[in-house]
Design a protein around this motif. Structure first.
Motif, PDB file in Angstrom:
ATOM      1  N   ASP A  74       0.828  -1.208   0.000  1.00  0.00           N
ATOM      2  CA  ASP A  74       0.000   0.000   0.000  1.00  0.00           C
ATOM      3  C   ASP A  74       0.862   1.258   0.000  1.00  0.00           C
ATOM      4  N   LEU A  75       1.612   1.412  -1.069  1.00  0.00           N
ATOM      5  CA  LEU A  75       2.537   2.529  -1.191  1.00  0.00           C
ATOM      6  C   LEU A  75       2.486   3.093  -2.603  1.00  0.00           C
ATOM      7  N   GLY A  76       2.481   4.421  -2.664  1.00  0.00           N
ATOM      8  CA  GLY A  76       2.532   5.088  -3.956  1.00  0.00           C
ATOM      9  C   GLY A  76       3.707   6.043  -4.007  1.00  0.00           C
TER      10      GLY A  76
ATOM     11  N   TYR B 175       5.000   9.688  -5.877  1.00  0.00           N
ATOM     12  CA  TYR B 175       4.488  10.900  -6.504  1.00  0.00           C
ATOM     13  C   TYR B 175       5.637  11.806  -6.892  1.00  0.00           C
TER      14      TYR B 175
ATOM     15  N   ALA C 283       0.326   1.039  -5.662  1.00  0.00           N
ATOM     16  CA  ALA C 283       0.432  -0.345  -5.203  1.00  0.00           C
ATOM     17  C   ALA C 283       1.872  -0.858  -5.349  1.00  0.00           C
TER      18      ALA C 283
ATOM     19  N   PHE D 200       8.013  11.820  -3.693  1.00  0.00           N
ATOM     20  CA  PHE D 200       7.548  11.445  -2.353  1.00  0.00           C
ATOM     21  C   PHE D 200       6.936  10.052  -2.397  1.00  0.00           C
TER      22      PHE D 200
ATOM     23  N   LEU E  49       4.139   7.609  -0.313  1.00  0.00           N
ATOM     24  CA  LEU E  49       2.953   7.775   0.543  1.00  0.00           C
ATOM     25  C   LEU E  49       2.387   6.407   0.876  1.00  0.00           C
TER      26      LEU E  49
ATOM     27  N   ASP F 113      -0.872   4.462   2.604  1.00  0.00           N
ATOM     28  CA  ASP F 113      -2.232   4.590   3.131  1.00  0.00           C
ATOM     29  C   ASP F 113      -2.726   3.237   3.626  1.00  0.00           C
TER      30      ASP F 113
ATOM     31  N   TYR G  19      -4.311   4.607   8.986  1.00  0.00           N
ATOM     32  CA  TYR G  19      -4.314   6.011   9.396  1.00  0.00           C
ATOM     33  C   TYR G  19      -3.364   6.222  10.580  1.00  0.00           C
ATOM     34  N   PRO G  20      -2.735   7.369  10.674  1.00  0.00           N
ATOM     35  CA  PRO G  20      -2.746   8.451   9.692  1.00  0.00           C
ATOM     36  C   PRO G  20      -1.869   8.119   8.493  1.00  0.00           C
ATOM     37  N   TRP G  21      -2.363   8.423   7.307  1.00  0.00           N
ATOM     38  CA  TRP G  21      -1.560   8.230   6.119  1.00  0.00           C
ATOM     39  C   TRP G  21      -0.319   9.104   6.221  1.00  0.00           C
TER      40      TRP G  21
ATOM     41  N   PHE H 137       3.682  10.369   4.584  1.00  0.00           N
ATOM     42  CA  PHE H 137       4.593  10.553   3.468  1.00  0.00           C
ATOM     43  C   PHE H 137       6.032  10.376   3.902  1.00  0.00           C
TER      44      PHE H 137
ATOM     45  N   GLN I  96       9.889  11.955   3.437  1.00  0.00           N
ATOM     46  CA  GLN I  96      10.306  13.359   3.527  1.00  0.00           C
ATOM     47  C   GLN I  96      10.559  13.982   2.160  1.00  0.00           C
TER      48      GLN I  96
END
Lengths: 117, 107
Positions: free
Chosen positions: B32-34, B36, B50, B87, B89, B91, B94-96, B98, B100
């Motif tokens: 569960d990682l993206g 960006y 994903a 970055f 991220l 999800d 919670y809390p989602w 990021f 650094q």
């Protein structure tokens, strides 16, 4: 075409309130998981709040008790009501659509909130 | 809260180089990682979701790998449009949170 457009940012004094809006087009807000992120000047990204397609709401600790997320399905809009604003809430606020795990495929352009006296 | 430790915080590279960025989660987040990409004054753009799925329209020189706690973003044959901040991220819960951020700069 899917699009998200934020508005409602501006300059507010500490302790004040603002309501941010995020208007969606090309999809239905009512059936979509939507979220707010923010980015303080020169800093990284921070998750603020989310609302699921079923209406479940979640908040970062920094937002709990002060911010409230909601949506108006008839106007295809999501909101972030921000009360008791602090200097540290100063940031660009982005709304984004979540299509699945770690899958935030569309983001708005951001709206700047400045909290200062 | 799950901590995401991203490294390096910045790197200098040339067009044509291969670049690798890592994110480590403080606990298992499955896939569960993206990833960006963000350019100054712009909203982030999804490049990988994903952990290893390439977002539509993103060039195939960008790839992601990993699961559990260790994740990698690789850019092969770096192009001028790839100079940006990246970055990760999570999800998963919670809390989602990021990473650094990693600023990819021109050498």
């Amino acid at each position: 075409e899917v699009q998200l457009v934020e508005s409602g940012g501006g300059l507010v004094q500490p302790g004040g309130s603002l309501r941010l809006s995020c208007v969606g087009s090309g999809f239905a807000v009512s059936t979509t998981y939507l979220t707010w992120f923010r980015q303080a000047p020169g800093k990284g990204l921070e998750w603020v709040s989310a609302i699921s397609s079923r209406g479940r709401t979640d908040y970062a600790d920094s937002a709990k008790g002060r911010f409230s997320i909601s949506r108006d399905n008839s106007n295809n809009t999501m909101f972030l009501q921000m009360n008791s604003l602090r200097v540290e809430d100063t940031a660009v606020y982005f709304c984004a659509r979540r299509r699945g795990p770690a899958y935030f495929d569309y983001w708005g352009q951001g709206t700047l909130v400045t909290v200062s006296s | 809260a799950i901590q995401m430790t991203q490294s390096p915080s910045s790197l200098s590279a040339s067009v044509g180089d291969r670049v690798t960025i890592t994110c480590r989660a403080s606990q298992d987040i499955r896939k569960d990682l993206g990833w960006y990409q963000q350019k100054p004054g712009k909203a982030p753009i999804l490049v990988i979701y994903a952990a290893s799925s390439l977002q539509n329209g993103v060039p195939s020189r960008i790839s992601g790998s990993g699961s559990g706690t260790d994740f990698t973003l690789t850019i092969d044959n770096l192009q001028p449009e790839d100079f940006a901040t990246y970055f990760c991220l999570q999800d998963y819960s919670y809390p989602w949170t990021f990473g650094q951020g990693t600023k990819v700069e021109v050498k």
